[in-house]
Design a protein around this motif. Structure first.
Motif, short mmCIF file in Angstrom:
data_model
loop_
_atom_site.label_atom_id
_atom_site.label_comp_id
_atom_site.label_asym_id
_atom_site.label_seq_id
_atom_site.Cartn_x
_atom_site.Cartn_y
_atom_site.Cartn_z
N MET A 109 0.85 -1.22 0.14
CA MET A 109 -0.10 0.00 0.03
C MET A 109 0.91 1.32 -0.04
O MET A 109 0.46 2.24 -0.65
CB MET A 109 -1.01 0.14 1.14
N LYS A 160 1.69 2.21 -3.46
CA LYS A 160 0.69 2.75 -4.12
C LYS A 160 0.47 4.29 -3.70
O LYS A 160 0.15 5.22 -4.71
CB LYS A 160 -0.80 2.29 -4.11
N GLU A 184 -8.38 1.14 -8.19
CA GLU A 184 -7.97 -0.08 -7.90
C GLU A 184 -7.87 -0.26 -6.34
O GLU A 184 -8.27 -0.98 -5.51
CB GLU A 184 -6.47 -0.36 -8.25
N VAL A 185 -7.23 1.04 -5.83
CA VAL A 185 -7.26 0.98 -4.36
C VAL A 185 -8.64 1.09 -3.57
O VAL A 185 -8.77 0.36 -2.56
CB VAL A 185 -6.35 2.47 -3.97
N LYS A 186 -9.47 1.54 -4.21
CA LYS A 186 -10.85 1.46 -3.63
C LYS A 186 -11.44 0.18 -3.55
O LYS A 186 -11.98 -0.42 -2.82
CB LYS A 186 -11.78 2.75 -4.61
N GLU A 187 -11.34 -0.67 -4.82
CA GLU A 187 -11.70 -2.09 -4.87
C GLU A 187 -10.77 -2.88 -3.87
O GLU A 187 -11.42 -3.63 -3.21
CB GLU A 187 -11.13 -2.55 -6.35
N THR A 188 -9.42 -2.56 -3.57
CA THR A 188 -8.96 -3.47 -2.82
C THR A 188 -9.36 -3.05 -1.19
O THR A 188 -9.29 -3.99 -0.10
CB THR A 188 -7.25 -3.18 -2.89
N GLN A 189 -9.79 -2.08 -0.80
CA GLN A 189 -10.19 -1.55 0.66
C GLN A 189 -11.75 -2.14 0.58
O GLN A 189 -12.03 -2.44 1.88
CB GLN A 189 -10.26 -0.07 0.59
N GLU A 190 -12.41 -2.33 -0.50
CA GLU A 190 -13.78 -2.66 -0.37
C GLU A 190 -13.81 -4.30 -0.41
O GLU A 190 -14.70 -4.85 0.43
CB GLU A 190 -14.69 -2.22 -1.45
N ALA A 191 -12.98 -4.95 -0.68
CA ALA A 191 -12.82 -6.32 -0.68
C ALA A 191 -13.03 -6.97 0.83
O ALA A 191 -13.85 -7.92 0.94
CB ALA A 191 -11.64 -6.98 -1.50
#
Length: 71
Positions: A1, A4, A54-61
């Motif tokens: 992280m 990024k 991409e960062v938003k998707e990894t935080q929502e997973a």
């Protein structure tokens, strides 16, 4: 992280630099360089938006796995 985060900062600096160069070239009537700087700036903006998505998707997973936020 952390990588990024650094990449996001570099993208932001790149966008600012491109548009500063574009403005300076506009004032000196060097339009081909101005156009090039603007094209590079737009490409960097798209790369930055893709990184943010991409960062938003990894935080929502992880939230979806826990059951929180699931509708």
């Amino acid at each position: 992280m952390g990588f990024k985060l650094v990449l996001n900062v570099l993208y932001t600096m790149g966008v600012a630099l491109c548009f500063i160069v574009a403005y300076k070239m506009f004032t000196t009537h060097n339009y081909p360089v101005m156009a090039g700087a603007m094209i590079v700036g737009v490409i960097v903006i798209f790369m930055k938006l893709r990184l943010l998505k991409e960062v938003k998707e990894t935080q929502e997973a992880p939230q979806n796995k826990k059951g929180k936020g699931a509708k």
